[in-house]
Design an enzyme around this catalytic site. Structure first.
Site, PDB file in Angstrom:
ATOM      1  N   LYS A 158     -24.338 -20.301 -30.320  1.00  0.00           N
ATOM      2  CA  LYS A 158     -24.264 -18.956 -30.902  1.00  0.00           C
ATOM      3  C   LYS A 158     -25.386 -18.756 -31.910  1.00  0.00           C
ATOM      4  CE  LYS A 158     -20.213 -20.095 -32.218  1.00  0.00           C
ATOM      5  NZ  LYS A 158     -18.872 -20.237 -32.791  1.00  0.00           N
TER       6      LYS A 158
ATOM      7  N   THR B 286     -17.728 -10.737 -41.682  1.00  0.00           N
ATOM      8  CA  THR B 286     -17.933 -11.591 -40.503  1.00  0.00           C
ATOM      9  C   THR B 286     -17.127 -12.891 -40.559  1.00  0.00           C
ATOM     10  OG1 THR B 286     -19.825 -12.583 -41.602  1.00  0.00           O
ATOM     11  CG2 THR B 286     -20.289 -10.773 -40.084  1.00  0.00           C
TER      12      THR B 286
ATOM     13  N   GLY C  74     -14.647 -15.509 -39.818  1.00  0.00           N
ATOM     14  CA  GLY C  74     -13.705 -15.754 -38.716  1.00  0.00           C
ATOM     15  C   GLY C  74     -14.243 -15.385 -37.343  1.00  0.00           C
ATOM     16  N   THR C  75     -15.535 -15.014 -37.263  1.00  0.00           N
ATOM     17  CA  THR C  75     -16.062 -14.603 -35.945  1.00  0.00           C
ATOM     18  C   THR C  75     -16.058 -15.766 -34.946  1.00  0.00           C
ATOM     19  OG1 THR C  75     -18.245 -14.879 -36.903  1.00  0.00           O
ATOM     20  CG2 THR C  75     -17.520 -12.633 -36.561  1.00  0.00           C
ATOM     21  N   GLY C  76     -16.391 -16.984 -35.417  1.00  0.00           N
ATOM     22  CA  GLY C  76     -16.451 -18.141 -34.506  1.00  0.00           C
ATOM     23  C   GLY C  76     -15.080 -18.455 -33.926  1.00  0.00           C
ATOM     24  N   CYS C  77     -14.071 -18.494 -34.807  1.00  0.00           N
ATOM     25  CA  CYS C  77     -12.694 -18.787 -34.349  1.00  0.00           C
ATOM     26  C   CYS C  77     -12.247 -17.714 -33.360  1.00  0.00           C
ATOM     27  CB  CYS C  77     -11.708 -18.762 -35.515  1.00  0.00           C
ATOM     28  SG  CYS C  77     -12.203 -19.740 -36.918  1.00  0.00           S
TER      29      CYS C  77
END
Ligand SMILES: Cc1ncc(COP(=O)(O)OP(=O)(O)O)c(N)n1
Ligand SMILES: Cc1nc(C(=O)O)sc1CCOP(=O)(O)O
Ligand SMILES: [Mg+2]
Length: 560
Positions: free
Chosen positions: A239, A272, A274-277
């Site tokens: 990412k 932003t 928590g975007t990965g989770c």
């Protein structure tokens, strides 16, 4: 973990919650594990309400199945990331989510104030409780704070295999706090990656996994994806949200054979956290519903982009990084803002519109026609079946929805809002003498795509007011496909494009001989061409679609 067996077709039947008295109901798509859906419509206070989608499947006469993701992650007291984000993402995507908590963190929008690890044997006990009993489809991992917890998870997954494993190799929080030390790297490499179906590192995590290499360009991301793939996972998504050199949010997906560069506009927002989770949970949720991996990744990326865009102005907490609204509900103060941004205008690039007469003439089924167009490069499909009987049309529409979902290509229905609702298509295309777009929006709700045919700037303005997503403008050239159609020419197309606040697709008499001239009018709102006869009134739909796709690619790179 296991690959999907797309031939696994489970018998299913309708299911209604006790408190729902359906006015009408439709079972949508029973093929593919976990994809059976029931839409219920309640009629109350003179209004039709679509009740929350129940996703259910009946394996035999007693058991109902719902797609199920188990998240193995840490708790975030601020609820922007971790277990709380995973629960919200799965709920938003219509999937059941169970939780094994590996650590409890004290955190907010300022940072992480404390971490309390759950003892390994109690992580093992939670895993055993859920995996031994609850028919989990997909396991998604987040914060795994110790090598011991990685080992416990590895052991449990061997004992209780699931259909797929999604590994988000969380190491550092978005605020920069360390959530898993370097000792965890060996656990990822030796135990989890070889059994993972996808690993989703951000740039910092990819760099850590590769011994600290610098990742500064998209080419670096490709090399990183390849090197991480060599560690054993079937697919890798690197990412690039933090990539300073790119204006877009660019991610690299690698499946072991091909690289895919997935781009979306970068959303400028502080929210932003928590975007990965969320991205990893959404991938897991889409896999649980039966999507193929690339399609699940694309849907997840689009969902996160929509949620960020939707939440860009919300204010929670005083720190540098706020949470966002997974359910896309908080913002409601500007025009059309109650609509999530589910439509991607770049989908209009190569728009295939079917024609029942042409398919009959060439002796092909509508499903074969749709499949061939998508394989040739169509980026959106419309079923325009003017002569079909309603019952037959509904059956083929359901089959086409399934095909399009598997490829991650939106499917719209021409004119027929009832069919679009009944087969859970992605939206409709309506003309000036069809159901008005404003009514289509009321009937279809905020998430469906609505296209409107417009020949003038005034019609284009009205389409925007009515809540449409895009405009089909034509006939650019004369056509035999639509009787008595007025030709607006390139000038008419340009006038509509220049005035339109909505993206535009050109239609009417377009094929390989003139598509270049259409795209070269060079107006930003024009996103692609829609084609009927140049695809479907030909011997090979696949070859014709491929040819036009290649030509458009060439044209758009030279127009830029
Ligand atoms: C992409 C696209 N643009 C225009 C049309 C035409 O719609 P309409 O004016 O409703 O005419 P019919 O297709 O219903 O004959 C379209 N279908 N798609
Ligand atoms: C369905 C349709 N709508 C048009 C419009 O002008 O709105 S022209 C058209 C027919 C397009 O078919 P072909 O690609 O075979 O010319
Ligand atoms: Mg119409």
């Amino acid at each position: 973990m296991g690959h999907y067996d797309r031939s696994q077709i489970l018998p299913s039947s309708l299911f209604f919650p006790k408190n729902c008295s359906p006015l009408s109901a439709t079972q949508v798509s029973s093929k593919g594990f976990g994809q059976s859906r029931v839409l219920g419509y309640l009629f109350a206070n003179s209004t039709i309400h679509q009740v929350p989608c129940i996703v259910a499947m009946q394996e035999d006469n007693t058991k109902l199945r719902i797609p199920h993701v188990l998240t193995v992650a840490g708790s975030d007291s601020g609820a922007g990331a971790g277990i709380q984000a995973d629960l919200k993402a799965c709920a938003a995507r219509g999937v059941y989510c169970s939780t094994v908590i590996t650590a409890v963190t004290a955190q907010n929008t300022i940072g992480v104030q404390g971490v309390n690890m759950v003892p390994e044997d109690f992580v093992a006990e939670q895993l055993k409780s859920v995996l031994s009993d609850m028919n989990v489809d997909i396991v998604k991992t987040g914060m795994l704070p110790s090598i011991g917890i990685v080992k416990v998870l590895h052991h449990c997954l061997k004992q209780f295999p699931v259909r797929a494993l999604v590994v988000d190799p969380v190491m550092v929080s978005t605020s920069g706090d360390v959530l898993a030390g370097p000792s965890i790297l060996a656990g990822f490499r030796e135990d989890l990656f070889p059994m993972a179906d996808i690993v989703t590192p951000n740039l910092k995590e990819a760099s850590a996994l590769l011994g600290g290499v610098q990742l500064e360009t998209v080419d670096d991301m490709r090399s990183a994806a390849k090197s991480i793939h060599d560690m054993g996972p079937r697919n890798v998504l690197v990412k690039g949200g933090d990539l300073a050199s790119s204006l877009d949010a660019v991610d690299i997906f690698f499946d072991g054979d091909n690289f895919y560069e997935l781009r979306s506009p970068r959303v400028r927002t502080r929210n932003t956290h928590g975007t990965g989770c969320t991205l990893a949970s959404c991938i897991a949720a889409e896999l649980a519903k039966g999507s193929l991996m690339l399609s699940a990744v694309k849907v997840a990326k689009r969902y996160v982009g929509s949620a960020l865009d939707y939440s860009k102005d919300i204010a929670i907490g005083n720190g540098l990084q706020g949470p966002f609204d997974h359910l896309l509900k908080l913002k409601s103060n500007v025009h059309n803002s109650c609509r999530p941004q589910v439509f991607d205008p770049s989908d209009l690039f190569l728009y295939a519109v079917t024609d029942s007469g042409m398919n009959k003439k060439w002796g092909r089924s509508i499903t074969d026609a749709v499949k061939a167009a998508i394989e040739g490069g169509a980026t959106i499909v419309q079923l325009r079946e003017k002569e079909a009987e309603t019952r037959d049309f509904l059956e083929s529409a359901k089959a086409c929805v399934e095909i399009c979902r598997a490829y991650g290509v939106p499917l719209l229905i021409n004119d027929r809002i009832d069919i679009a609702l009944a087969c859970d298509a992605d939206g409709v295309h309506v003309g000036q003498s069809d159901t008005p777009a404003s009514i289509a929006r009321t009937l279809l709700g905020p998430e469906k795509i609505i296209g409107v045919s417009c020949k003038t700037p005034e019609q284009a303005h009205q389409a925007w007011v009515d809540g449409a997503d895009y405009i089909g403008c034509g006939g650019v050239y004369s056509t035999n496909t639509k009787a008595n159609n007025i030709t607006v020419g390139l000038e008419g197309l340009k006038a509509v494009c220049l005035s339109s606040k909505l993206p535009v697709v050109a239609i009417g008499g377009i094929g390989v001989s003139n598509a270049r001239a259409v795209m070269e009018i060079g107006v930003a709102a024009l996103k692609g061409v829609a084609v009927v006869s140049a695809f479907f009134d030909r011997e090979s739909v696949l070859n014709e679609t491929r040819k036009l796709h290649a030509l458009l690619k060439e044209t758009t790179s030279s127009v830029k």
